[in-house]
Design a protein around this motif. Structure first.
Motif, short mmCIF file in Angstrom:
data_model
loop_
_atom_site.label_atom_id
_atom_site.label_comp_id
_atom_site.label_asym_id
_atom_site.label_seq_id
_atom_site.Cartn_x
_atom_site.Cartn_y
_atom_site.Cartn_z
N ILE A 34 37.22 67.61 42.57
CA ILE A 34 36.34 68.05 43.67
C ILE A 34 37.20 68.08 44.94
N ALA A 35 37.20 69.19 45.66
CA ALA A 35 38.02 69.23 46.88
C ALA A 35 37.45 70.23 47.87
N GLU A 36 37.60 69.87 49.14
CA GLU A 36 37.22 70.81 50.20
C GLU A 36 38.23 71.95 50.27
N HIS A 37 39.52 71.62 50.11
CA HIS A 37 40.57 72.66 50.16
C HIS A 37 41.27 72.74 48.81
N LEU A 38 41.56 73.96 48.41
CA LEU A 38 42.23 74.20 47.13
C LEU A 38 43.52 74.99 47.39
N PRO A 39 44.48 74.94 46.44
CA PRO A 39 45.69 75.76 46.60
C PRO A 39 45.33 77.20 46.96
N GLY A 40 46.06 77.73 47.94
CA GLY A 40 45.74 79.07 48.46
C GLY A 40 45.14 78.96 49.85
N ASP A 41 44.51 77.82 50.16
CA ASP A 41 43.92 77.62 51.50
C ASP A 41 45.00 77.16 52.47
N THR A 42 44.79 77.45 53.75
CA THR A 42 45.65 76.86 54.78
C THR A 42 44.75 76.19 55.81
N SER A 43 45.05 74.95 56.12
CA SER A 43 44.28 74.19 57.10
C SER A 43 45.15 73.03 57.55
N ILE A 44 44.97 72.60 58.78
CA ILE A 44 45.72 71.43 59.25
C ILE A 44 45.24 70.17 58.52
N ASN A 45 44.05 70.26 57.92
CA ASN A 45 43.53 69.12 57.15
C ASN A 45 43.94 69.16 55.68
N TYR A 46 44.90 70.03 55.37
CA TYR A 46 45.38 70.17 53.99
C TYR A 46 46.91 70.26 54.09
N THR A 47 47.58 69.14 53.80
CA THR A 47 49.01 69.04 54.10
C THR A 47 49.89 69.80 53.12
N SER A 48 49.51 69.79 51.85
CA SER A 48 50.45 70.23 50.81
C SER A 48 51.10 71.61 51.03
N LYS A 164 34.04 71.41 47.17
CA LYS A 164 32.95 70.72 47.88
C LYS A 164 33.55 69.66 48.79
N LYS A 165 32.94 69.44 49.94
CA LYS A 165 33.36 68.32 50.81
C LYS A 165 32.42 67.16 50.53
N VAL A 166 32.96 65.99 50.25
CA VAL A 166 32.08 64.84 50.04
C VAL A 166 32.01 64.03 51.34
N SER A 167 30.87 63.37 51.56
CA SER A 167 30.71 62.63 52.81
C SER A 167 31.00 61.14 52.61
N ASP A 168 31.14 60.73 51.37
CA ASP A 168 31.34 59.31 51.06
C ASP A 168 32.12 59.27 49.75
N ILE A 169 33.07 58.36 49.62
CA ILE A 169 33.89 58.35 48.40
C ILE A 169 33.03 58.10 47.16
N THR A 170 31.93 57.36 47.33
CA THR A 170 31.11 57.09 46.13
C THR A 170 30.32 58.33 45.67
N SER A 171 30.31 59.40 46.49
CA SER A 171 29.69 60.66 46.01
C SER A 171 30.47 61.22 44.84
N GLY A 172 31.68 60.72 44.63
CA GLY A 172 32.47 61.15 43.46
C GLY A 172 31.83 60.72 42.15
N PHE A 173 30.98 59.70 42.21
CA PHE A 173 30.26 59.30 40.99
C PHE A 173 29.11 60.30 40.84
N LEU A 174 29.40 61.38 40.12
CA LEU A 174 28.48 62.51 40.09
C LEU A 174 27.19 62.18 39.36
N ASN A 175 27.31 61.37 38.31
CA ASN A 175 26.14 60.99 37.52
C ASN A 175 26.50 59.77 36.67
N LYS A 176 25.62 59.40 35.78
CA LYS A 176 25.83 58.15 35.03
C LYS A 176 27.08 58.21 34.12
N ASP A 177 27.58 59.42 33.86
CA ASP A 177 28.76 59.55 32.99
C ASP A 177 30.07 59.24 33.71
#
Ligand SMILES: Cc1cc2nc3c(=O)[nH]c(=O)nc-3n(C[C@H](O)[C@H](O)[C@H](O)COP(=O)(O)OP(=O)(O)OC[C@H]3O[C@@H](n4cnc5c(N)ncnc54)[C@H](O)[C@@H]3O)c2cc1C
Length: 358
Positions: A34-48, A164-177
């Protein structure tokens, strides 16, 4: 097992390397990025995309940094030999100079694995240089290598990718799996809810993209308060990256004319072949290295996941500073190992299910 069993937040070089290590170990079908920026994007918030990039002695000298560098170098050297053109990585002759003597521990570590490692005799060093080495480095076309990794993860391994941009690291727990969330959020680790690591800070760099088909070697000079480097960009029809700056705590995305002038004069002094009508400056860029006091954090943490009313495992992997491309694979190996160990202890049944995919 479901594709949401393992979630990686972040698709910079750190998150992509974690996905690669998971895929190589048989967990691709259980993994979602899950990521707000993906390869191909340019943003100061995406260092790679802004990295030079090469393998160099720029990293710290602690045990972890030395080990991550070694694993990363061997991985990239192997990739360059087997699939360099598709992966946009290439073995390249390199020279590094220091104005002050570097740590012997670091040099001994590098000497033990770098291909063609040689110390330059003192009488051959340029003026003002205290120490120098030559070796075979790996140069990396940063934006294209990230793109290659994403394509490989998606198409060869079947990793799921969600923008997707997540607002909290625990949003990464998408569901019970979801068994584990890898936090590979780079500079965002300082402010992301649930992480908020005050040790994180940006280190700004400015670079120039130039066309210089006649430059086929990497050269770096580590000064007391500056870094000067020339890095040929592999499989780019003769582009090179000229740098640079290491501005601790500076986060301006602007490029600065005075800095462009300084980069040009320093790189031309260091590598006179650059001072030629065949060198054409194409663009200037700025990027923010995700630095952290004490070095990168590759560590697991058990957190309460309120939405699921249970505990969850987070493996942090951020703070790579100026070394994400060279050390990212080594950091990913540690992060994945750490997840497997924790899952075995925490949820023996789930860990067995994940392990059974091997
Ligand atoms: C000028 C310059 C030169 C460099 N040269 C080199 C070099 O020669 N060699 C080298 O090894 N390294 C080099 N680096 C360093 C390297 O670029 C970094 O170490 C690396 O890019 C860091 O990667 P990352 O994945 O941690 O962060 P990033 O690339 O910033 O990726 C972070 C990811 O997290 C995502 N994210 C963050 N917050 C959220 C959220 N809330 N929700 C969803 N997604 C989120 C972002 O969208 C992104 O996908 C250089 C850097 C700069 C700036």
């Amino acid at each position: 097992m479901k594709s949401e069993s393992v979630v990686i937040i972040g698709a910079g070089i750190i998150g992509l390397n974690v996905a690669l290590v998971l895929a190589e170990r048989g967990y691709a079908s259980q993994t979602t990025i899950i990521a707000e920026h993906l390869p191909g994007d340019t943003s100061i918030n995406y260092t790679s995309p802004w990295a030079g990039a090469n393998f160099s002695a720029i990293s710290a000298s602690d045990k972890n940094a030395l080990r991550w560098d070694k694993i990363g170098y061997n991985h990239l050297l192997n990739l360059a030999a087997k699939d360099g053109e598709r992966a946009f990585v290439r073995a390249t002759p390199s020279t590094e100079y220091w104005d002050e003597m570097p740590s012997r521990m670091k040099l001994d570590s590098m000497a033990s694995y770098l291909k063609d490692y040689k110390e330059i005799p003192k009488k051959e060093l340029p003026q003002g240089v205290a120490f120098g080495i030559t070796f075979t480095t790996i140069t990396i076309n940063a934006p294209m290598h990230a793109h290659y990794l994403l394509q490989r993860l998606r198409h060869q391994y079947g990793v799921q990718v969600i923008r997707k941009k997540v607002s909290d690291i625990t949003s990464g727990f998408l569901n019970k799996d979801t068994e584990v969330v890898f936090n590979c959020t780079g500079n965002a680790a300082r402010s992301l809810k649930g992480v908020e690591d005050p040790k994180c800070y940006p280190t700004r760099g400015q670079i120039l993209l130039a066309k210089a088909t006649h430059i086929n070697q990497s050269v770096m000079r580590h000064g007391k308060d500056y870094e000067t480097y020339v890095i040929p960009r592999p499989y780019s029809k003769g582009n090179v990256i000229l740098g640079g700056y290491m501005q601790k705590g500076v986060s301006t995305p602007d490029t600065i004319g005075e800095e462009t002038k300084s980069i040009l004069s320093r790189t031309k002094a260091m590598l006179p072949e650059l001072d030629s009508p065949d060198t054409e400056i194409l663009a200037a860029f700025a990027g923010l290295r995700p630095s952290r006091e004490g070095g990168a954090r590759v560590a697991s943490e058990i957190v309460q996941v309120n939405d699921l009313k249970r505990k969850g495992l987070i493996v942090h992997n951020y703070g790579a500073g100026g070394t994400g491309f060279q050390a990212g694979y080594g950091m990913a190996v540690d992060a994945v190992e750490s997840a497997l160990v924790e899952l075995q202890i925490l949820q023996p049944n789930s860990a067995r299910t994940i392990r059974s995919a091997l």
